[in-house]
Design an enzyme around this catalytic site. Structure first.
Site, short mmCIF file in Angstrom:
data_model
loop_
_atom_site.label_atom_id
_atom_site.label_comp_id
_atom_site.label_asym_id
_atom_site.label_seq_id
_atom_site.Cartn_x
_atom_site.Cartn_y
_atom_site.Cartn_z
N ARG A 168 -3.26 3.02 8.55
CA ARG A 168 -3.56 1.87 7.68
C ARG A 168 -2.40 0.90 7.66
O ARG A 168 -1.25 1.28 7.51
CB ARG A 168 -3.81 2.38 6.25
CG ARG A 168 -4.67 3.62 6.19
CD ARG A 168 -4.74 4.21 4.80
NE ARG A 168 -5.28 3.30 3.82
CZ ARG A 168 -5.29 3.52 2.51
NH1 ARG A 168 -4.74 4.64 2.04
NH2 ARG A 168 -5.79 2.65 1.68
N ARG A 196 8.59 -48.52 -16.59
CA ARG A 196 9.27 -49.01 -15.39
C ARG A 196 8.95 -50.48 -15.17
O ARG A 196 7.80 -50.90 -15.22
CB ARG A 196 8.81 -48.21 -14.17
CG ARG A 196 9.48 -48.68 -12.89
CD ARG A 196 9.04 -47.87 -11.70
NE ARG A 196 7.63 -48.10 -11.39
CZ ARG A 196 6.99 -47.46 -10.41
NH1 ARG A 196 7.63 -46.56 -9.68
NH2 ARG A 196 5.73 -47.71 -10.17
N LYS A 233 0.83 -1.20 0.00
CA LYS A 233 0.00 0.00 0.00
C LYS A 233 0.87 1.26 0.00
O LYS A 233 0.68 2.17 -0.81
CB LYS A 233 -0.89 -0.03 1.25
CG LYS A 233 -2.16 0.75 1.14
CD LYS A 233 -2.99 0.62 2.41
CE LYS A 233 -3.68 -0.73 2.53
NZ LYS A 233 -4.32 -0.93 3.84
N GLY A 260 -8.65 -8.25 5.03
CA GLY A 260 -9.32 -8.46 6.30
C GLY A 260 -8.41 -8.72 7.47
O GLY A 260 -8.84 -8.74 8.61
N CYS A 288 9.90 -37.98 -12.58
CA CYS A 288 8.60 -38.60 -12.77
C CYS A 288 7.79 -38.71 -11.48
O CYS A 288 6.76 -39.34 -11.44
CB CYS A 288 8.75 -39.97 -13.41
SG CYS A 288 9.70 -41.11 -12.39
N MET A 332 -5.67 -6.99 8.58
CA MET A 332 -5.19 -5.83 9.31
C MET A 332 -6.31 -4.81 9.39
O MET A 332 -7.20 -4.78 8.56
CB MET A 332 -4.00 -5.21 8.57
CG MET A 332 -2.87 -6.18 8.42
SD MET A 332 -2.17 -6.56 10.02
CE MET A 332 -0.94 -7.73 9.51
N ARG A 389 -3.43 -1.41 -6.50
CA ARG A 389 -2.58 -2.62 -6.48
C ARG A 389 -3.02 -3.48 -7.65
O ARG A 389 -4.13 -3.30 -8.19
CB ARG A 389 -2.73 -3.38 -5.18
CG ARG A 389 -4.15 -3.83 -4.96
CD ARG A 389 -4.36 -4.46 -3.60
NE ARG A 389 -5.79 -4.40 -3.26
CZ ARG A 389 -6.27 -4.48 -2.04
NH1 ARG A 389 -5.47 -4.63 -1.02
NH2 ARG A 389 -7.57 -4.43 -1.82
N SER A 434 15.78 -41.04 -14.37
CA SER A 434 14.52 -40.34 -14.10
C SER A 434 14.40 -40.25 -12.58
O SER A 434 14.49 -41.27 -11.89
CB SER A 434 13.36 -41.13 -14.69
OG SER A 434 12.16 -40.51 -14.31
N TYR A 467 13.20 -32.90 -19.07
CA TYR A 467 11.73 -32.94 -19.02
C TYR A 467 11.23 -33.18 -17.60
O TYR A 467 11.97 -33.65 -16.74
CB TYR A 467 11.20 -34.03 -19.95
CG TYR A 467 11.49 -35.45 -19.47
CD1 TYR A 467 10.64 -36.08 -18.58
CD2 TYR A 467 12.63 -36.12 -19.90
CE1 TYR A 467 10.91 -37.35 -18.11
CE2 TYR A 467 12.90 -37.40 -19.45
CZ TYR A 467 12.04 -38.00 -18.55
OH TYR A 467 12.32 -39.25 -18.08
N HIS A 492 -16.10 -9.26 1.47
CA HIS A 492 -15.05 -10.18 1.92
C HIS A 492 -15.15 -11.52 1.20
O HIS A 492 -14.17 -12.07 0.72
CB HIS A 492 -15.17 -10.36 3.43
CG HIS A 492 -14.16 -11.31 4.00
ND1 HIS A 492 -14.42 -12.64 4.22
CD2 HIS A 492 -12.86 -11.12 4.35
CE1 HIS A 492 -13.34 -13.22 4.70
NE2 HIS A 492 -12.39 -12.33 4.79
P1 ADP Z 1 -7.77 -2.34 3.62
O1 ADP Z 1 -6.38 -2.78 3.47
O2 ADP Z 1 -8.59 -3.20 4.49
O3 ADP Z 1 -8.40 -2.02 2.30
P2 ADP Z 1 -7.33 0.46 3.89
O4 ADP Z 1 -6.20 0.98 4.67
O5 ADP Z 1 -7.17 0.49 2.43
O6 ADP Z 1 -7.70 -0.97 4.42
O7 ADP Z 1 -8.57 1.31 4.29
C1 ADP Z 1 -9.88 0.92 4.04
C2 ADP Z 1 -10.69 2.06 3.55
O8 ADP Z 1 -10.58 3.16 4.42
C3 ADP Z 1 -10.22 2.59 2.22
O9 ADP Z 1 -10.77 1.87 1.17
C4 ADP Z 1 -10.73 4.00 2.24
O10 ADP Z 1 -12.03 4.07 1.76
C5 ADP Z 1 -10.69 4.34 3.69
N1 ADP Z 1 -9.53 5.19 3.87
C6 ADP Z 1 -8.27 4.82 4.03
N2 ADP Z 1 -7.45 5.88 4.11
C7 ADP Z 1 -8.22 6.95 3.98
C8 ADP Z 1 -7.99 8.35 3.94
N3 ADP Z 1 -6.77 8.86 4.04
N4 ADP Z 1 -9.04 9.16 3.80
C9 ADP Z 1 -10.28 8.67 3.68
N5 ADP Z 1 -10.57 7.38 3.69
C10 ADP Z 1 -9.57 6.53 3.84
MG MG Z 2 9.60 -45.80 -6.37
MG MG Z 3 -7.66 -0.88 0.98
#
Ligand code: ADP
Ligand code: MG
Ligand code: MG
Length: 946
Positions: A133, A681, A62, A142, A894, A144, A385, A827, A914, A503
């Site tokens: 973040r 074999r 990130k 999910g 193999c 962190m 990403r 082999s 191979y 999720h």
């Molecule tokens: P995750 O890795 O779970 O996606 P993020 O750190 O990307 O967590 O944050 C989740 C959401 O929080 C982002 O999609 C965004 O909408 C909101 N967010 C994160 N940073 C900011 C920011 N600087 N200002 C406003 N919203 C934010």
């Molecule tokens: Mg054998």
């Molecule tokens: Mg995010």
């Protein structure tokens, strides 16, 4: 921060198991800890950044990409990244921080203040609020937790309200902040036995008291929010015994500590284990100025993909909410809008977003998964990403992007993960069955493919059911990280709520699971453990079916049909061959052919298996196990007669009955191969495997053969071994009973002669198993050569053949130079080589596999992925020694590992000619082999540049 003691905040929600902690210890941070001038904080903002997209190891994915987006001029709110080295330091130094960190963070905050024109903790003017973040190297959905609106307290909320003239907004932020911080940092969470998050309970109770109905959060007034803030604070006090922290710097340190702490929570550990992410990598922390999607109707937040990650179409794809902060979109509190309607809702920022979409794809030359916020009509980018995608989408993206000249064909090969390729070969529902079935509900097609299974409504029961061997469908209103284990266990996932970026959808896409989400017509009752759809009630354990390609939900178990690729390749089905999926696949395989150095053979025992493998592009047979041929029909009787024979004559008589069977099998295989090589074999398993062990079967056999049952019982007991894995098997059989080798060689060569006479080329390669001594090989090879000569003169026909060995015991590898004097090929039988090198029986490993994986003894199951450090050394030694004696010796593998992508890469790197694998794994191995060749070429080119 370093001056604070370690337990200033209850950082980690749960303590991690010892093993995981020690994994972090191993890292190399000692170096950085002792040298003084380490930079820990990397800032970005206003077009400038300390970091860049290439620094993912240090800044996390990130942080690195926030810096990169800033550099290319995209609108990114300023901020800074606390590097992953701090995480490592944190765990190496009993959860404390480097001394210089606080000053660096203060400088980072100053930079944000300057750009934003706001002050952190300002109780008079506009206060700077920040998002804290997490950011691991690879995204870990999910795992962190993000905290928004940090910096608010009873004073700054007033200055925020005054500065923005938007009281509702200010208190909405404050309410959200207490909720997130209370949950993530202070640990105010659902306790054992509680069904709902405590903060959510407070909100629900308040709404019902005040409005007597469900209203959406954005309809809450400023006064409502104030009241909720009061109740939230009381809840925090009640649960933690402490007041909510008011000092913004305390809040910031607490939040950062929570992110580092969450690196070791259970969920993160489970996830890392599943995806083989080393604990030592650590996470970074990003602190970023807030932008606000919750100020009113011209603001909003969204998540999107630059193209459709489920089917790969070149269509902007995603969802958003007006007047909301980002967490709302993924949390499933309100149902988000499809991003296609954003154009009408907010035309200007939408147009800008379309520009950003093109810029990002051009810059990263790949499909991006983005997060954005619109604040009063202005677009801000918060994340980008490379998007996770299904195998079908990977294929389509890569084909399209070559056409669009965004990438070249070699890059296209690399864009298709070999371990995902099997998804494309996975079955779809039988069309006739689907036509008959009634669609009970329809949701969003979030993970393509067909899945039928017994429904389970929670992860724990799903896991147990899977362990019992059931096919499981996990059904939830929506999933959360706690459900991860259940999702792993399930064939497919069905949710009644949540959108395409929920999720469930995210994880399903990543794991390649079939998934239908947001199927509103499905009603789930957790208490009664029932699912109701279109008036039909299903209990836990009943079958349901979902089609993750169309989004349809069915009752009962539907028949499945092979994927278009299988139908096209194996059955030559015309309709299947006309599909884009089929054509893309064939194009990919064609490119692989161009790139690869290693070829791929197959492990096949029948002409039909051989035919399928060749259709998939196999270049011959790497392993035919002759014993499999003995189990069909009456053959087993002749085999048993041979084993029970007490004299050479009797044995020969029985063997002569087996000879025509074997010859017929080989004739079939040679005919299909049309001159491609076949490694065959000689008999390998211990003889007792062929004898019946139950009383009943022994009686039957006695009657059939006209012998006394006692004779059979006696022979079974004679053949009993204490350690069959190390017993009388492999070439040891042929040495004790040369007549078996003689018969098999004759069958092979007579078949070869017959086929050669029909003007079809043949290339038999006779393989002696389990050789550890040169003499073992020589004894067997002599028989094979003699028989070859005899057959050629009897049948008056000449053909080429080779005699070689399987290297599958350590002594064979270590004395490969001697063995190679007469062996024309090696082999590597890596199944047995792994068993004998590790001294671990694959079949008895179940008892300790789990603790071994959990304690990181095995990085991966060594019988699935080659143990390159240990067993790999034996292979390397044998390759070097074999070539020393016989420079042109043919080398291949193999074992099961031949179809495992990582192992294939190893085989390429040690220079094997191979790999051989089961027919349906052939495309996977071809892809992995091509990728290895391309990566090697690129590495060489890069080295040359330097
Ligand atoms: P995750 O890795 O779970 O996606 P993020 O750190 O990307 O967590 O944050 C989740 C959401 O929080 C982002 O999609 C965004 O909408 C909101 N967010 C994160 N940073 C900011 C920011 N600087 N200002 C406003 N919203 C934010
Ligand atoms: Mg054998
Ligand atoms: Mg995010």
């Amino acid at each position: 921060m370093a001056t604070k003691k370690k337990a200033a905040q209850p950082a980690a929600k749960k303590t991690a198991p010892k093993a995981a902690k020690s994994a972090v210890k191993k890292s190399a941070v000692k170096k950085t800890a002792s040298s003084k001038k380490v930079k820990y904080v990397y800032t970005w903002g206003a077009g400038k950044a300390d970091g860049n997209g290439g620094m993912k190891a240090l800044l996390g994915g990130k942080g690195a990409n926030l810096a990169e987006m800033t550099r290319i001029g995209l609108p990114v709110p300023p901020g800074f990244t606390i590097s992953t080295e701090v995480c490592t330091y944190f765990y190496d130094n009993s959860r404390t921080y480097p001394v210089s960190l606080q000053a660096e963070m203060e400088a980072g905050v100053k930079n944000m203040e300057k750009i934003m024109g706001a002050k952190f903790g300002d109780a008079k003017g506009m206060p700077l609020l920040v998002a804290v973040r997490s950011g691991a190297r690879d995204s870990m959905p999910g795992m962190m937790d993000t905290i928004l609106n940090l910096g608010l307290n009873d004073e700054t909320v007033l200055s925020l309200a005054a500065a923005t003239k938007n009281e509702r907004f200010a208190w909405d932020c404050y309410r959200r902040f207490i909720q997130m911080y209370g949950d993530v940092v202070l640990g105010v969470q659902k306790a054992e036995g509680e069904d709902h998050e405590p903060f959510e309970v407070v909100i629900e109770t308040f709404k019902h008291e005040t409005y007597h109905k469900d209203i959406i959060d954005s309809d809450l007034t400023a006064d409502d929010q104030k009241e909720l803030v009061k109740r939230f604070k009381a809840l925090v006090k009640e649960r933690t015994g402490k007041g909510f922290p008011t000092n913004p710097w305390d809040q910031l340190r607490g939040a950062a500590g929570a992110v580092f702490g969450s690196w070791m929570n259970d969920r993160a550990i489970v996830y890392r284990r599943k995806y083989n992410i080393p604990a030592a990598w650590g996470t970074a922390v990003n602190v970023q100025a807030m932008v606000y999607g919750n100020t009113g109707e011209t603001s909003g937040s969204g998540v999107a993909f630059t193209r459709d990650p489920a089917n790969g179409k070149n269509e902007f794809w995603g969802e958003y909410l007006i007047n909301a902060q980002g967490e709302d979109v993924v949390a499933g509190v309100r149902t988000p809008e499809n991003v296609s309607t954003l154009k009408a809702a907010l035309p200007k920022p939408y147009a800008e977003l379309m520009k950003v979409r093109t810029i990002l794809e051009k810059h990263f030359t790949d499909v991006q998964d983005i997060e954005f916020t619109v604040q009063e009509g202005k677009l801000f980018m918060l994340q980008t990403r490379n998007g996770k995608r299904t195998a079908a989408a990977s294929l389509k993206f890569s084909m399209d992007m070559v056409k669009e000249k965004l990438i070249d064909w070699e890059t296209a090969i690399l864009r298709n993960p070999a371990e995902q390729l099997e998804q494309l070969l996975a079955p779809i529902f039988d069309l006739a069955d689907v036509a008959k079935a009634k669609t009970l509900a329809t949701g969003l097609p979030a993970g393509p493919g067909a899945a039928s299974g017994k429904i389970y409504l929670n992860a724990e029961r799903a896991v147990l059911a899977e362990a019992r061997g059931e096919k499981v469908l996990l059904v939830r209103t929506e999933t959360s990280p706690e459900d991860l284990r259940g999702m792993i266990a399930a064939e497919g996932i069905l949710t009644s709520k949540g959108g395409v970026s929920s999720h469930a959808a995210l994880v399903a896409r990543q794991m390649g699971k079939v998934c239908v989400c947001g199927a509103g017509g499905v009603e789930i009752d957790y208490d009664k453990k029932t699912v109701t759809a279109a008036g039909k009630v299903f209990k836990e354990g009943d079958f349901m079916s979902i089609d993750g390609t169309s989004g349809k939900v069915f009752g009962g178990e539907l028949k499945t049909a092979p994927s278009e690729i299988i139908s096209g390749i194996v059955s030559g089905d015309k309709a299947a061959m006309a599909t884009e999926k089929f054509k893309g696949f064939q194009q990919l395989m064609k490119w692989c052919e161009q790139a690869t150095r290693m070829s791929v053979r197959t492990n096949a025992d029948t002409p039909e298996q051989t035919r399928i493998a060749l259709a998939f592009g196999a270049k011959g047979i790497g392993l035919t196990r002759t014993e499999h041929m003995f189990f069909e029909g009456d053959r087993i009787d002749a085999m048993r007669e041979m084993i029970l024979a007490t004299t050479l004559e009797a044995r020969k008589a029985a063997l002569s009955k087996l000879l025509p069977y074997q010859r017929e099998d080989f004739t079939g295989i040679f005919t299909v191969l049309k001159g491609l090589p076949a490694t065959i074999r000689l008999l390998d398993p211990p003889l007792h495997e062929f004898l019946p062990h139950s009383k009943e079967q022994q009686n039957d056999l006695a009657k059939k053969l006209g012998v006394k049952v006692e004779t059979i019982i006696q022979r079974v007991s004679d053949l009993h071994e204490f350690n069959p894995m190390l017993g009388h098997r492999g070439c040891r059989l042929g040495i004790a009973y040369p007549e078996i080798t003689e018969m098999q060689a004759r069958a092979i060569f007579e078949a070869a002669a017959d086929v050669a006479k029909k003007k079809i080329k043949v290339k038999p390669e006779v393989m002696i198993p389990l050789v550890g001594f040169k003499k073992e090989f020589d004894l067997q090879a002599e028989i094979v050569h003699r028989v070859a000569k005899e057959v050629m003169s009897e049948k008056k026909v000449k053909f080429e053949y080779q005699v070689g060995t399987m290297i599958e015991v350590p002594r064979g590898a270590l004395t490969a130079d001697q063995i190679a004097e007469n062996a024309e090929f090696f082999s590597f039988g890596t199944n047995d080589l792994t068993q004998t090198a590790l001294g671990i029986s694959r079949d008895d490993m179940g008892a300790f596999l789990l603790p071994y994986v959990e304690n990181d003894v095995f990085a991966k199951n060594p019988f699935a992925t080659l143990d390159t450090t240990g067993v790999g050394q034996l292979i390397e030694t044998a390759v070097a020694k074999g070539r020393q004696t016989r420079p042109d010796i043919k080398l291949g593998i193999c074992g099961e590992h031949g179809g495992d992508p990582d192992s294939v890469v190893f085989c390429h790197n040690v220079g094997l000619a191979y790999v051989s694998c089961s027919p349906y794994r052939v495309p996977v191995a071809r892809l992995a082999a091509a990728q290895a060749a391309i990566l090697e070429k690129r590495a060489a080119a890069a080295a040359k540049k330097k």
